[in-house]
Every structure is written in C-alpha cells, then in structure tokens.
Design a protein around this motif. Structure first.
Motif, PDB file in Angstrom:
ATOM      1  N   VAL A 140      92.127  15.878  69.387  1.00  0.00           N
ATOM      2  CA  VAL A 140      92.826  14.915  68.717  1.00  0.00           C
ATOM      3  C   VAL A 140      92.304  13.603  69.371  1.00  0.00           C
ATOM      4  O   VAL A 140      92.808  12.480  68.630  1.00  0.00           O
ATOM      5  CB  VAL A 140      94.017  15.331  68.299  1.00  0.00           C
ATOM      6  N   ALA A 141      92.861  13.244  69.924  1.00  0.00           N
ATOM      7  CA  ALA A 141      92.608  12.526  71.397  1.00  0.00           C
ATOM      8  C   ALA A 141      90.888  11.872  70.974  1.00  0.00           C
ATOM      9  O   ALA A 141      90.862  10.611  70.856  1.00  0.00           O
ATOM     10  CB  ALA A 141      92.404  12.368  72.746  1.00  0.00           C
ATOM     11  N   SER A 142      89.935  12.528  70.936  1.00  0.00           N
ATOM     12  CA  SER A 142      89.044  12.232  70.273  1.00  0.00           C
ATOM     13  C   SER A 142      88.382  11.555  68.416  1.00  0.00           C
ATOM     14  O   SER A 142      87.593  10.556  69.005  1.00  0.00           O
ATOM     15  CB  SER A 142      87.278  12.842  70.304  1.00  0.00           C
ATOM     16  N   THR A 143      88.992  12.707  68.141  1.00  0.00           N
ATOM     17  CA  THR A 143      89.294  11.945  66.848  1.00  0.00           C
ATOM     18  C   THR A 143      90.186  10.708  65.878  1.00  0.00           C
ATOM     19  O   THR A 143      89.945   9.715  65.316  1.00  0.00           O
ATOM     20  CB  THR A 143      90.052  13.183  66.090  1.00  0.00           C
ATOM     21  N   PHE A 144      90.869  10.522  67.164  1.00  0.00           N
ATOM     22  CA  PHE A 144      92.405   9.629  65.914  1.00  0.00           C
ATOM     23  C   PHE A 144      92.088   8.237  67.309  1.00  0.00           C
ATOM     24  O   PHE A 144      92.674   7.323  67.298  1.00  0.00           O
ATOM     25  CB  PHE A 144      93.813   9.725  65.974  1.00  0.00           C
ATOM     26  N   GLY A 145      92.018   8.590  68.912  1.00  0.00           N
ATOM     27  CA  GLY A 145      92.424   8.027  69.874  1.00  0.00           C
ATOM     28  C   GLY A 145      91.467   6.667  69.722  1.00  0.00           C
ATOM     29  O   GLY A 145      92.268   6.122  69.962  1.00  0.00           O
ATOM     30  N   GLY A 146      89.849   7.025  69.685  1.00  0.00           N
ATOM     31  CA  GLY A 146      89.307   5.619  68.908  1.00  0.00           C
ATOM     32  C   GLY A 146      89.514   5.143  68.542  1.00  0.00           C
ATOM     33  O   GLY A 146      90.146   3.502  68.023  1.00  0.00           O
ATOM     34  N   PRO A 147      90.047   4.473  67.050  1.00  0.00           N
ATOM     35  CA  PRO A 147      90.404   4.193  66.614  1.00  0.00           C
ATOM     36  C   PRO A 147      91.998   3.709  66.234  1.00  0.00           C
ATOM     37  O   PRO A 147      92.133   2.869  65.589  1.00  0.00           O
ATOM     38  CB  PRO A 147      90.491   5.606  64.772  1.00  0.00           C
ATOM     39  N   LEU A 148      92.483   4.734  66.851  1.00  0.00           N
ATOM     40  CA  LEU A 148      93.787   4.357  67.378  1.00  0.00           C
ATOM     41  C   LEU A 148      94.146   2.979  68.007  1.00  0.00           C
ATOM     42  O   LEU A 148      94.696   2.114  68.067  1.00  0.00           O
ATOM     43  CB  LEU A 148      94.791   5.399  67.542  1.00  0.00           C
ATOM     44  N   VAL A 149      93.142   2.978  69.889  1.00  0.00           N
ATOM     45  CA  VAL A 149      92.309   2.210  69.961  1.00  0.00           C
ATOM     46  C   VAL A 149      92.597   0.473  69.571  1.00  0.00           C
ATOM     47  O   VAL A 149      92.767  -0.224  69.832  1.00  0.00           O
ATOM     48  CB  VAL A 149      91.709   2.587  71.337  1.00  0.00           C
ATOM     49  N   LYS A 150      91.696   0.621  68.437  1.00  0.00           N
ATOM     50  CA  LYS A 150      90.999  -0.562  67.962  1.00  0.00           C
ATOM     51  C   LYS A 150      91.756  -1.454  67.250  1.00  0.00           C
ATOM     52  O   LYS A 150      91.348  -2.360  66.953  1.00  0.00           O
ATOM     53  CB  LYS A 150      89.200  -0.017  67.070  1.00  0.00           C
ATOM     54  N   VAL A 151      92.587  -0.346  66.475  1.00  0.00           N
ATOM     55  CA  VAL A 151      94.000  -0.675  65.525  1.00  0.00           C
ATOM     56  C   VAL A 151      94.268  -1.605  66.470  1.00  0.00           C
ATOM     57  O   VAL A 151      95.121  -2.770  66.291  1.00  0.00           O
ATOM     58  CB  VAL A 151      94.305   0.282  65.038  1.00  0.00           C
ATOM     59  N   ALA A 152      95.349  -0.845  67.401  1.00  0.00           N
ATOM     60  CA  ALA A 152      95.676  -1.787  68.420  1.00  0.00           C
ATOM     61  C   ALA A 152      95.272  -3.098  68.871  1.00  0.00           C
ATOM     62  O   ALA A 152      96.395  -3.949  69.210  1.00  0.00           O
ATOM     63  CB  ALA A 152      96.578  -0.572  69.402  1.00  0.00           C
ATOM     64  N   ALA A 153      94.116  -2.786  69.495  1.00  0.00           N
ATOM     65  CA  ALA A 153      93.502  -3.905  69.825  1.00  0.00           C
ATOM     66  C   ALA A 153      93.120  -5.588  68.846  1.00  0.00           C
ATOM     67  O   ALA A 153      93.250  -6.391  68.676  1.00  0.00           O
ATOM     68  CB  ALA A 153      92.024  -3.656  70.590  1.00  0.00           C
ATOM     69  N   PHE A 154      93.077  -5.082  67.578  1.00  0.00           N
ATOM     70  CA  PHE A 154      93.195  -5.691  66.551  1.00  0.00           C
ATOM     71  C   PHE A 154      94.597  -5.746  66.936  1.00  0.00           C
ATOM     72  O   PHE A 154      94.834  -7.650  66.362  1.00  0.00           O
ATOM     73  CB  PHE A 154      92.415  -4.743  65.357  1.00  0.00           C
ATOM     74  N   GLY A 155      95.499  -5.723  66.079  1.00  0.00           N
ATOM     75  CA  GLY A 155      97.270  -6.004  66.136  1.00  0.00           C
ATOM     76  C   GLY A 155      97.224  -6.955  66.863  1.00  0.00           C
ATOM     77  O   GLY A 155      98.108  -8.247  66.703  1.00  0.00           O
ATOM     78  N   TYR A 156      97.006  -6.731  68.422  1.00  0.00           N
ATOM     79  CA  TYR A 156      96.837  -7.490  69.487  1.00  0.00           C
ATOM     80  C   TYR A 156      96.516  -8.662  69.787  1.00  0.00           C
ATOM     81  O   TYR A 156      96.791 -10.542  69.907  1.00  0.00           O
ATOM     82  CB  TYR A 156      96.519  -6.372  71.267  1.00  0.00           C
TER      83      TYR A 156
END
Length: 144
Positions: free
Chosen positions: A89-105
């Motif tokens: 789960v971390a490898s599948t969703f972790g990268g995209p979630l970090v990118k979305v969070a960074a984009f939102g920030y």
C-alpha cells in the motif's frame, strides 16, 4: 557355695538380663518395622494416583503448549502478511499521495501569497524575546 558357683550365678543373671534387654529391643524393632511397612504402603497407595494425575496434567500442558505454538505461528504469519500489505500500500499509494500533497501545498502557497491568508496582519505580528512580546515598532528600534 564356692567362688565358681557364685561366678556362674552372676554370669547367669547377667546373661538373663542381657537376653531380656535384647528381647525388648527386638520387640520394639519389630513394631517399628511394622509401622514403617504400613507407612510405605500408605504412601505408595496415595502416590500412585498422584503420579497418574501429575502425568495427566503434564500431557494436558503439552497439548496446550502445542496449541499455543500453533497460535503463535499463525500470528507470525498474519504479522508478515500485514507487513507485506502495508509495504504494498505504501509503495502503491505513497508516491502519488505525496505528490498530491505537495501539489496542494504549492497551490495554497501560491494563492496564499497573493491573498495573505496564511500570514497574520502586520499589527498582530510579535517577536518573543526572553519570554515576553515586543511590538513591531520597538522591534525595529532594537534591530537598528
């Protein structure tokens, strides 16, 4: 009576006392042996069921330990499966979630810089020096 007869009588009396003493000792020894034999029989009579109960208890404990061992191996398997799942789960969703969070920030910062929503107004800004707040007008005097 002659001296030999007196000596014979004394030896006979001494011999009779000795035999009597030995007879009493042998009778008491026989009683002690009977009591010991009865005690050993009673102990054996009570020990055999106790040993059978102890053996049954040990068998039951071994069965329970086997069950606990099976449960522990199942828990270890579940733990390894959960670890593998969390890694997936971390490898599948972790990268995209970090990118979305960074984009939102980044979006918030970009929009917040123009509107000034994240930064407090200049009048409310304070600097803490040794446990107390200094107004911004005095802060300029201290710096320069």
């Amino acid at each position: 009576m002659t001296g030999g007869e007196v000596a014979g009588i004394l030896v006979a009396v001494f011999w009779a006392i000795l035999v009597s003493f030995l007879a009493v000792v042998l009778v008491r020894l026989a009683q002690t042996l009977k009591a010991t034999t009865k005690l050993v029989a009673d102990v054996t009579e009570q020990a055999v069921p106790l040993l059978a109960d102890a053996s049954a208890t040990v068998r039951s404990a071994q069965t329970q330990l086997d069950r606990v061992d099976a449960i522990a191996s199942d828990v270890q398997e579940v733990t390894s499966n959960a670890s593998a799942l969390s890694t997936t789960v971390a490898s599948t969703f972790g990268g995209p979630l970090v990118k979305v969070a960074a984009f939102g920030y980044g979006v918030r910062k970009a929009l917040g810089g123009r509107g000034g929503q994240d930064a407090p107004p200049a009048a409310e800004r304070r600097t803490v020096i040794v446990g107390r707040s200094v107004p911004s007008a005095r802060r300029r005097k201290q710096k320069g």
